[in-house]
Design an enzyme around this catalytic site. Structure first.
Site, mmCIF file in Angstrom:
data_model
loop_
_atom_site.group_PDB
_atom_site.id
_atom_site.type_symbol
_atom_site.label_atom_id
_atom_site.label_comp_id
_atom_site.label_asym_id
_atom_site.label_seq_id
_atom_site.Cartn_x
_atom_site.Cartn_y
_atom_site.Cartn_z
ATOM 1 N N LYS A 170 0.838 -1.204 0.000
ATOM 2 C CA LYS A 170 0.000 0.000 0.000
ATOM 3 C C LYS A 170 0.865 1.243 0.000
ATOM 4 O O LYS A 170 2.049 1.231 0.350
ATOM 5 C CB LYS A 170 -0.940 0.018 1.206
ATOM 6 C CG LYS A 170 -0.246 0.026 2.582
ATOM 7 C CD LYS A 170 0.220 1.397 3.041
ATOM 8 C CE LYS A 170 0.944 1.366 4.370
ATOM 9 N NZ LYS A 170 1.600 2.650 4.714
ATOM 10 N N VAL A 184 11.069 -4.358 2.577
ATOM 11 C CA VAL A 184 11.027 -4.556 4.022
ATOM 12 C C VAL A 184 11.250 -3.220 4.722
ATOM 13 O O VAL A 184 12.155 -2.465 4.360
ATOM 14 C CB VAL A 184 12.105 -5.572 4.454
ATOM 15 C CG1 VAL A 184 12.134 -5.723 5.975
ATOM 16 C CG2 VAL A 184 11.857 -6.928 3.784
ATOM 17 N N GLY A 221 9.734 -0.518 4.500
ATOM 18 C CA GLY A 221 9.746 0.530 3.487
ATOM 19 C C GLY A 221 8.542 1.453 3.506
ATOM 20 O O GLY A 221 8.391 2.286 2.620
ATOM 21 N N MET A 269 5.443 0.454 3.082
ATOM 22 C CA MET A 269 4.433 -0.046 2.141
ATOM 23 C C MET A 269 3.692 -1.269 2.680
ATOM 24 O O MET A 269 2.952 -1.923 1.958
ATOM 25 C CB MET A 269 5.077 -0.365 0.794
ATOM 26 C CG MET A 269 5.618 0.866 0.085
ATOM 27 S SD MET A 269 6.312 0.500 -1.544
ATOM 28 C CE MET A 269 4.836 0.052 -2.478
ATOM 29 N N ALA A 270 3.876 -1.581 3.960
ATOM 30 C CA ALA A 270 3.074 -2.587 4.673
ATOM 31 C C ALA A 270 3.228 -3.994 4.120
ATOM 32 O O ALA A 270 2.263 -4.751 4.045
ATOM 33 C CB ALA A 270 1.602 -2.173 4.703
ATOM 34 N N GLY A 287 4.826 -6.566 5.593
ATOM 35 C CA GLY A 287 4.532 -7.513 6.656
ATOM 36 C C GLY A 287 3.043 -7.618 6.936
ATOM 37 O O GLY A 287 2.521 -8.712 7.206
ATOM 38 N N SER A 288 2.353 -6.492 6.846
ATOM 39 C CA SER A 288 0.902 -6.501 7.047
ATOM 40 C C SER A 288 0.198 -7.252 5.920
ATOM 41 O O SER A 288 -0.784 -7.964 6.149
ATOM 42 C CB SER A 288 0.379 -5.067 7.129
ATOM 43 O OG SER A 288 0.898 -4.410 8.270
ATOM 44 N N ALA A 289 0.698 -7.101 4.688
ATOM 45 C CA ALA A 289 0.146 -7.868 3.569
ATOM 46 C C ALA A 289 0.341 -9.360 3.795
ATOM 47 O O ALA A 289 -0.553 -10.170 3.518
ATOM 48 C CB ALA A 289 0.805 -7.431 2.264
ATOM 49 N N ASP A 313 -2.214 -1.801 9.834
ATOM 50 C CA ASP A 313 -2.331 -1.872 8.381
ATOM 51 C C ASP A 313 -2.860 -3.213 7.877
ATOM 52 O O ASP A 313 -3.139 -3.363 6.687
ATOM 53 C CB ASP A 313 -0.961 -1.621 7.723
ATOM 54 C CG ASP A 313 -0.492 -0.184 7.866
ATOM 55 O OD1 ASP A 313 -1.341 0.708 8.043
ATOM 56 O OD2 ASP A 313 0.734 0.048 7.796
#
Length: 312
Positions: free
Chosen positions: A21, A107, A109, A111-112, A114-116, A148
């Site tokens: 994201k 990682v 970064g 842009m989530a 880990g959440s994805a 997130d």
């Protein structure tokens, strides 16, 4: 808690894809006594993906390949492993599963990624184990894992409030093309928030809203979207990583409609006029030496979805 009989499990392999994201806008309120900041954000899911394959296993195991895989923990501190454990605990099963993650999202970064992974794991394990949880229950489990993670399930474009986990779909027309300047060294989200607190000791408790941005998205006007991009954490990210300002300047010099630090950084997202222009922006980042690597993507895209489900 609902209890699922062990014989209800399925000996299958399930592959789920979830997007990274960007925050088209991120507004941050004053830190609350519990240590969290109230947020008002507009998320957009973009076509940089994490794939999670869940397959039958003994115990909970995890492997990782892809971009920066060596920086990702493979024990139960991994957010995907925590997601599998949370779902198993919720339904009363042992967390017997092997998870394999293939990464594209940078990682640490902003842009989530880990959440994805966690969102994809919830959907993959729910399918693998045939637990059949309603989406609202998966959302609750996701919100308990991280702010997130629920957006990883929803995708598309959404307004986030609370800690970012209270979501409402946002009306959005058209496609938006992006170029990303990535850095090999990530930024710690807690450090960025701490720097924000130091820079803004008197920030108001309730963050503002994004009327102009939401109007631009409804109209499908990328020029207006570019002008309305906003990130309250950008100043803090630049304080910790001053070189990001040069990446933003390169994007503007190359004609970007807007450029912003994504979330807590350090990824810089530049909005392009077209797919071809996104490639030119990526080339400009590379030529100027302001990125360790580059990506291009389009948004909005769907949230976590099953792309393969069947017998091994």
């Amino acid at each position: 808690m609902s209890l699922i009989r062990p014989e209800a499990r399925s000996e299958r392999e399930v592959r789920v894809r979830a997007p990274g994201k960007i925050n088209l806008s991120l507004r941050v309120g004053r830190r609350e006594p519990d240590g969290y900041h109230p947020l008002s954000t507009v998320f957009q899911a973009v076509s940089v993906y994490e794939d999670v394959v869940a397959s039958a296993g003994t115990g909970l195991t995890l492997t990782v390949t892809g971009a920066q895989a060596d920086r990702v923990p493979t024990d139960e501190t991994n957010l995907a492993a925590r997601a599998a454990r949370a779902l198993a605990d919720h339904v009363g099963l042992d967390a017997d599963v092997h998870l394999h993650i293939h990464k594209e999202v940078p990682v640490a970064g902003g842009m989530a990624g880990g959440s994805a992974d966690a969102a994809a794991t919830l959907l993959a394990c729910d399918t693998l184990w045939r637990t059949g949880l309603p989406r609202e229950v998966l959302h609750e489990l996701a919100a308990a894992l991280g702010s997130d993670v629920p957006f990883g399930l929803l995708g598309h474009t959404a307004i986030g409030t609370g800690r970012g986990d209270q979501l409402a779909p946002a009306l959005s027309r058209g496609e938006y093309h992006w170029a990303f300047a990535l850095q090999a060294e990530g930024l710690s989200t807690p450090r960025v928030y701490a720097a924000f607190d130091d820079l803004h000791p008197t920030v108001r408790a309730v963050p503002g809203s994004d009327v102009a941005l939401l109007q631009a998205l409804r109209a499908g006007d990328p020029h207006a979207v570019g002008l309305a991009l906003h990130n309250d954490l950008q100043e803090a990210a630049l304080e910790l990583a001053p070189g990001l300002a040069e990446a933003i300047a390169v994007a503007h010099d190359a004609g970007a409609l807007g450029a912003i630090v994504s979330g807590s950084g350090p990824t810089v997202a530049a909005l392009a006029r077209s797919r071809q222009h996104a490639l030119l922006l990526a080339a400009a980042f590379t030529a100027a030496g302001v990125a360790d690597s580059v990506l291009t993507a389009v948004g909005p895209v769907a949230g976590a979805r099953i792309i393969q489900s069947g017998h091994e």
